[in-house]
Write a protein that holds these residues in place. Structure first.
Motif, PDB file in Angstrom:
ATOM      1  N   ILE A 166       0.715  -1.225   0.033  1.00  0.00           N
ATOM      2  CA  ILE A 166      -0.124   0.054  -0.075  1.00  0.00           C
ATOM      3  C   ILE A 166       0.793   1.111  -0.298  1.00  0.00           C
ATOM      4  O   ILE A 166       0.634   2.239  -0.889  1.00  0.00           O
ATOM      5  CB  ILE A 166      -0.983  -0.023   1.117  1.00  0.00           C
ATOM      6  CG1 ILE A 166      -1.930  -1.190   0.981  1.00  0.00           C
ATOM      7  CG2 ILE A 166      -1.624   1.429   1.379  1.00  0.00           C
ATOM      8  CD1 ILE A 166      -3.064  -1.403   2.286  1.00  0.00           C
ATOM      9  N   HIS A 178       2.624   1.631  -3.484  1.00  0.00           N
ATOM     10  CA  HIS A 178       1.839   2.002  -4.296  1.00  0.00           C
ATOM     11  C   HIS A 178       1.327   3.464  -4.289  1.00  0.00           C
ATOM     12  O   HIS A 178       1.357   4.089  -5.369  1.00  0.00           O
ATOM     13  CB  HIS A 178       0.494   1.301  -4.222  1.00  0.00           C
ATOM     14  CG  HIS A 178      -0.835   1.573  -5.077  1.00  0.00           C
ATOM     15  ND1 HIS A 178      -1.843   2.234  -4.946  1.00  0.00           N
ATOM     16  CD2 HIS A 178      -0.803   1.233  -6.673  1.00  0.00           C
ATOM     17  CE1 HIS A 178      -2.606   2.145  -5.985  1.00  0.00           C
ATOM     18  NE2 HIS A 178      -1.905   1.491  -7.043  1.00  0.00           N
ATOM     19  N   ILE A 179       1.462   4.264  -3.115  1.00  0.00           N
ATOM     20  CA  ILE A 179       1.310   5.619  -2.860  1.00  0.00           C
ATOM     21  C   ILE A 179       2.489   6.195  -3.417  1.00  0.00           C
ATOM     22  O   ILE A 179       2.478   7.336  -3.994  1.00  0.00           O
ATOM     23  CB  ILE A 179       1.022   5.900  -1.410  1.00  0.00           C
ATOM     24  CG1 ILE A 179      -0.323   5.257  -0.975  1.00  0.00           C
ATOM     25  CG2 ILE A 179       1.146   7.332  -1.197  1.00  0.00           C
ATOM     26  CD1 ILE A 179      -0.434   5.359   0.461  1.00  0.00           C
ATOM     27  N   TYR A 228      -2.720   4.119   8.156  1.00  0.00           N
ATOM     28  CA  TYR A 228      -2.145   5.050   7.195  1.00  0.00           C
ATOM     29  C   TYR A 228      -3.054   6.305   6.976  1.00  0.00           C
ATOM     30  O   TYR A 228      -4.059   6.180   6.984  1.00  0.00           O
ATOM     31  CB  TYR A 228      -1.576   4.824   5.923  1.00  0.00           C
ATOM     32  CG  TYR A 228      -0.788   3.808   6.011  1.00  0.00           C
ATOM     33  CD1 TYR A 228       0.189   3.569   6.777  1.00  0.00           C
ATOM     34  CD2 TYR A 228      -0.445   2.600   4.963  1.00  0.00           C
ATOM     35  CE1 TYR A 228       1.478   2.540   7.082  1.00  0.00           C
ATOM     36  CE2 TYR A 228       0.613   1.603   4.935  1.00  0.00           C
ATOM     37  CZ  TYR A 228       1.313   1.625   6.188  1.00  0.00           C
ATOM     38  OH  TYR A 228       2.170   0.672   6.001  1.00  0.00           O
ATOM     39  N   MET A 233      -3.988   9.639   4.633  1.00  0.00           N
ATOM     40  CA  MET A 233      -4.199   9.744   3.136  1.00  0.00           C
ATOM     41  C   MET A 233      -3.278   9.646   2.456  1.00  0.00           C
ATOM     42  O   MET A 233      -2.368  10.532   2.995  1.00  0.00           O
ATOM     43  CB  MET A 233      -5.374  10.905   3.092  1.00  0.00           C
ATOM     44  CG  MET A 233      -6.766  10.529   3.469  1.00  0.00           C
ATOM     45  SD  MET A 233      -7.594   9.310   2.897  1.00  0.00           S
ATOM     46  CE  MET A 233      -7.228   7.926   4.155  1.00  0.00           C
ATOM     47  N   PRO A 234      -3.171   9.236   1.287  1.00  0.00           N
ATOM     48  CA  PRO A 234      -1.932   9.245   0.449  1.00  0.00           C
ATOM     49  C   PRO A 234      -1.301  10.684   0.373  1.00  0.00           C
ATOM     50  O   PRO A 234       0.118  10.784   0.335  1.00  0.00           O
ATOM     51  CB  PRO A 234      -2.354   8.933  -0.712  1.00  0.00           C
ATOM     52  CG  PRO A 234      -3.573   7.893  -0.405  1.00  0.00           C
ATOM     53  CD  PRO A 234      -4.060   8.662   0.603  1.00  0.00           C
ATOM     54  N   ARG A 290      -6.666   5.399   0.643  1.00  0.00           N
ATOM     55  CA  ARG A 290      -5.408   4.713   0.666  1.00  0.00           C
ATOM     56  C   ARG A 290      -4.517   4.037  -0.187  1.00  0.00           C
ATOM     57  O   ARG A 290      -3.683   3.937  -0.497  1.00  0.00           O
ATOM     58  CB  ARG A 290      -5.546   3.694   2.170  1.00  0.00           C
ATOM     59  CG  ARG A 290      -4.398   4.071   3.046  1.00  0.00           C
ATOM     60  CD  ARG A 290      -4.611   3.063   4.226  1.00  0.00           C
ATOM     61  NE  ARG A 290      -5.367   4.162   5.125  1.00  0.00           N
ATOM     62  CZ  ARG A 290      -6.437   4.067   6.267  1.00  0.00           C
ATOM     63  NH1 ARG A 290      -6.932   2.772   5.936  1.00  0.00           N
ATOM     64  NH2 ARG A 290      -6.828   4.840   6.800  1.00  0.00           N
ATOM     65  N   ILE A 305      -5.014   5.021  -3.289  1.00  0.00           N
ATOM     66  CA  ILE A 305      -5.010   6.265  -4.459  1.00  0.00           C
ATOM     67  C   ILE A 305      -6.517   5.890  -5.296  1.00  0.00           C
ATOM     68  O   ILE A 305      -6.223   5.893  -6.737  1.00  0.00           O
ATOM     69  CB  ILE A 305      -4.021   6.364  -5.194  1.00  0.00           C
ATOM     70  CG1 ILE A 305      -2.761   5.822  -4.398  1.00  0.00           C
ATOM     71  CG2 ILE A 305      -3.604   7.890  -5.462  1.00  0.00           C
ATOM     72  CD1 ILE A 305      -1.367   6.059  -5.263  1.00  0.00           C
ATOM     73  N   PHE A 329      -6.466  -2.464  -7.300  1.00  0.00           N
ATOM     74  CA  PHE A 329      -5.391  -2.753  -6.319  1.00  0.00           C
ATOM     75  C   PHE A 329      -5.967  -2.981  -4.828  1.00  0.00           C
ATOM     76  O   PHE A 329      -5.555  -3.900  -4.300  1.00  0.00           O
ATOM     77  CB  PHE A 329      -4.467  -1.331  -6.318  1.00  0.00           C
ATOM     78  CG  PHE A 329      -3.358  -1.390  -5.266  1.00  0.00           C
ATOM     79  CD1 PHE A 329      -2.170  -2.153  -5.679  1.00  0.00           C
ATOM     80  CD2 PHE A 329      -3.274  -0.896  -4.131  1.00  0.00           C
ATOM     81  CE1 PHE A 329      -1.363  -2.140  -4.776  1.00  0.00           C
ATOM     82  CE2 PHE A 329      -2.506  -0.845  -3.139  1.00  0.00           C
ATOM     83  CZ  PHE A 329      -1.211  -1.621  -3.583  1.00  0.00           C
ATOM     84  N   ASN A 337      -5.850  -0.679   7.761  1.00  0.00           N
ATOM     85  CA  ASN A 337      -5.311   0.016   6.395  1.00  0.00           C
ATOM     86  C   ASN A 337      -6.104  -0.189   5.067  1.00  0.00           C
ATOM     87  O   ASN A 337      -6.537   0.490   4.495  1.00  0.00           O
ATOM     88  CB  ASN A 337      -3.974  -0.255   6.149  1.00  0.00           C
ATOM     89  CG  ASN A 337      -2.973   0.367   6.622  1.00  0.00           C
ATOM     90  OD1 ASN A 337      -2.987   1.656   7.026  1.00  0.00           O
ATOM     91  ND2 ASN A 337      -1.814  -0.194   6.698  1.00  0.00           N
TER      92      ASN A 337
END
Lengths: 560, 113
Positions: free
Chosen positions: A26, A29-30, A115, A117-118, B20, B22, B27, B69
């Motif tokens: 994750i 990916h961000i 987490y 937010m990206p 999270r 995006i 995904f 998450n």
């Protein structure tokens, strides 16, 4: 020259350390849009990736609770490794007490779990990387006003950064210099000189680059460039010179380049450029080549010379330096007569064995240490002549070498007079040899010194005559007592007509000046006979004897 | 294949989990697929069975992070409650928690079929 753009465009590498694959993915990916990502699933793997050094990381994102090696241990290990302390660490945790402990261990920031937010994570990573990069740059002027290239400090920092981001790409360090730049400044004025500096920078930058290159002008007319490896630089100097001729209108400007190819990135940036500069300086004034690639042999030579420089004081203190004497014979009479000797230094190194004077004399001449050697030889020779006079009842005059640096010693005269006094000698016992090229450097300064020494009664021999650049006019005005013809003419006089003519010419000049000539490097009878016929007075060389230690030279004095 | 609507109906906080990732649905689903295959669920049951509460805490704690998450609330909640009990090594009957986890995991698995 948008070098900074190039550096900024390089992708920073982030190491994500978490035992949970999903968390790693994750985060990755961000971040993967903006960064290059590497993963480790426990602390031990992370440490081996960090210590491996193949491409540095700009940031570590670290989970705390992991098997094998936890995040706290990783923080401790990073803190204990100087090379890694420059990498910021963001700890990922959901536990408040763990935050305090990680701060104490050197963590820079936190990402909470789950987490954020990206955008928040990206912003945090970006901020901390920026902060660390700025911190590592000395706050000084970034660019050289004149050329637009980086100043020394920034350049070094950016070289390190490029290593960080381009990882294993082979790189070259290149140092360029403009031959006799100070002369250009003098001849054409400072303004024009500045234009030469600018145009050279621009030409080098565009010809060596203009992509993927950074450059600096750390000093005067030196240029440093760091660029991806290329096999050949052969065409560069000529192209640069052509551009200079075209843009500045000064023909004949020469540049030279030293190149350290596929640099060893474990060495600090400044060392790599030291190597390239060494290569660049080695061909200073060499009109046969403009490029020299730094080699392992040069490095060995360099280390060897360092060693000699380091050992010279010990050599003097331990008397590893020995003064040898080579006889000079007058051949004007029926039988050759010993008339004087030249004192020559030999170095018997306790570990390296006999070191050739060719290895250390030019080296010490280039760095001024020759003065120490000269003083040592003068003292030894003077003491030896004194001993011979006392023990044998006679001696022969001994000539010692005076280097360029000695000429500027304000105590030179006093030093020689002191030696005479200490050893009960007269000025006739000690002759002084000055190389012809020293006259060319600063004729008037040298003439003044030589005049003062002659007034005290010393005789001056002009050494290596024929290899310097004395004009006939100068020769007639400088005060000398003996001409020593360079051995190169003698060596070749029976092989080529030109050398023979030069020997004749030197003898004629000596006759005109009414001074005797010493022929050096005479090795066989044919040479002796020929020189005698041509009117040469004195012979020095292996034909009579090689340089010998003082105890052996005694035999020559006894024989007379 | 599960849709975002299915996950919402299941009780996941899809907006949060998807953000999270995006907003990449593929995904997000891939990560959820990995989560249900995580052997930590089984390992947690085994650790509880032999009352290895330290090991059980580590496993539950790790699962809690992943589930949070992905915003899989129905699974995250019972795991979270277990983490707090296990933190203090509470010797209690965990079967009801494990049962809830099993049920919710099975529900999710069937959605993903």
């Amino acid at each position: 020259m948008n070098e900074l753009g190039y550096i900024e465009s390089l992708k920073r590498r982030i190491l994500i350390v978490d035992d949970e694959e999903i968390n790693r993915e994750i985060l990755g990916h961000i971040l993967e849009q903006n960064y290059e990502i590497a993963y480790a699933d426990n602390g031990e793997t992370a440490m081996s990736m960090l210590e491996d050094g193949g491409g540095r990381f700009s940031l570590i994102l670290l989970d705390l609770l992991m098997p094998v090696m936890d995040g706290f241990t990783v923080l401790e290990r990073i803190r204990g490794n100087e090379r890694l302390t420059g990498i910021p660490v963001i700890v990922m945790t959901s536990e408040k007490p763990a935050e305090v402990r990680s701060i104490k261990l050197g963590a820079d920031d936190f990402i909470t779990k789950p987490y954020d937010m990206p955008e928040v994570i990206l912003a945090r990573c970006e901020r901390i990387i920026q902060l660390y990069e700025d911190k590592s740059i000395i706050r000084s002027a970034e660019k050289d006003d004149l050329t637009g290239l980086y100043t020394r400090e920034f350049f070094q920092e950016y070289v390190t950064r490029i290593d960080t981001y381009v990882g294993n790409r082979p790189m070259d360090a290149v140092v360029c210099n403009i031959e006799h730049f100070h002369m250009l400044n003098e001849m054409y004025g400072r303004k024009k000189g500045d234009r030469v500096l600018q145009a050279t920078a621009a030409a080098l930058f565009s010809l060596l680059g203009p992509e993927d290159i950074i450059g600096s002008r750390p000093d005067a007319d030196y240029y440093y460039f760091y660029l991806p490896h290329r096999d050949s630089y052969e065409e560069i100097p000529e192209l640069v010179q052509a551009r200079l001729a075209e843009r500045i209108g000064i023909p004949g400007i020469r540049i030279r380049m030293g190149i350290y190819q596929t640099v060893n990135k474990t060495r600090p940036a400044e060392h790599r450029f030291d190597h390239a500069k060494l290569a660049c300086d080695r061909i200073r004034g060499d009109y046969t080549r403009q490029i020299l690639v730094y080699s392992r042999e040069m490095n060995e030579r360099d280390l060897y010379e360092e060693r000699l420089i380091h050992d010279i004081d010990a050599a003097i203190a331990n008397r590893d330096l020995i003064v040898y004497y080579q006889p000079k014979y007058n051949i004007r009479g029926e039988e050759p007569q010993l008339c004087s000797a030249e004192a020559l230094i030999r170095w018997r190194h306790p570990e390296l064995g006999m070191i050739s004077p060719g290895d250390f004399i030019p080296l010490f001449e280039s760095n001024g240490l020759i003065q120490k050697l000269d003083h040592y030889v003068w003292e030894e020779a003077a003491a030896q002549i004194g001993r011979w006079k006392k023990e044998l009842g006679r001696a022969v005059p001994v000539s010692v070498n005076m280097s360029r640096v000695d000429i500027y010693d304000p105590e030179l005269e006093q030093r020689f007079l002191g030696l005479l006094q200490e050893n009960d000698l007269t000025p006739a016992d000690l002759m002084l040899e000055v190389t012809e090229s020293a006259y060319a450097d600063d004729a008037q300064g040298l003439i003044d010194v030589v005049n003062r020494l002659r007034e005290q009664g010393f005789r001056i021999e002009m050494d290596d005559f024929g290899t310097g650049y004395s004009s006939l006019n100068m020769i007639t005005t400088i005060p000398i007592d003996v001409l020593k013809m360079d051995m190169i003419f003698i060596r070749n006089m029976n092989r080529d007509e030109k050398s023979l003519r030069l020997v004749e010419l030197v003898l004629e000049i000596a006759e005109f000046l009414k001074v005797p000539v010493v022929a050096e490097g005479v090795e066989d009878k044919a040479q002796v006979e020929q020189l005698r016929k041509m009117g040469c007075d004195i012979i020095q060389g292996y034909y009579f004897s090689k340089p010998v230690p003082p105890e052996e030279f005694e035999a020559f004095i006894r024989k007379g | 294949m599960a849709t975002m609507e299915d996950l919402r109906a299941y009780g996941a906080n899809v907006d949060e989990g998807l953000a999270r990732c995006i907003n990449n649905e593929g995904f997000y689903l891939k990560m959820i697929g990995k989560a249900v295959e995580d052997s930590s669920f089984e390992d947690l049951e085994k650790a509880i069975e032999v009352k290895d509460y330290a090991q059980a805490f580590e496993l539950a704690h790790a699962l809690k992070g992943v589930l949070a998450n992905l915003a899989l609330t129905p699974l995250h909640d019972p795991v979270c409650e277990m983490v707090e009990l296990l933190r203090s090594k509470t010797d209690t009957d965990y079967s009801s928690y494990l049962e809830r986890i099993r049920t919710k995991k099975a529900e999710l698995e069937s959605l993903l079929q």
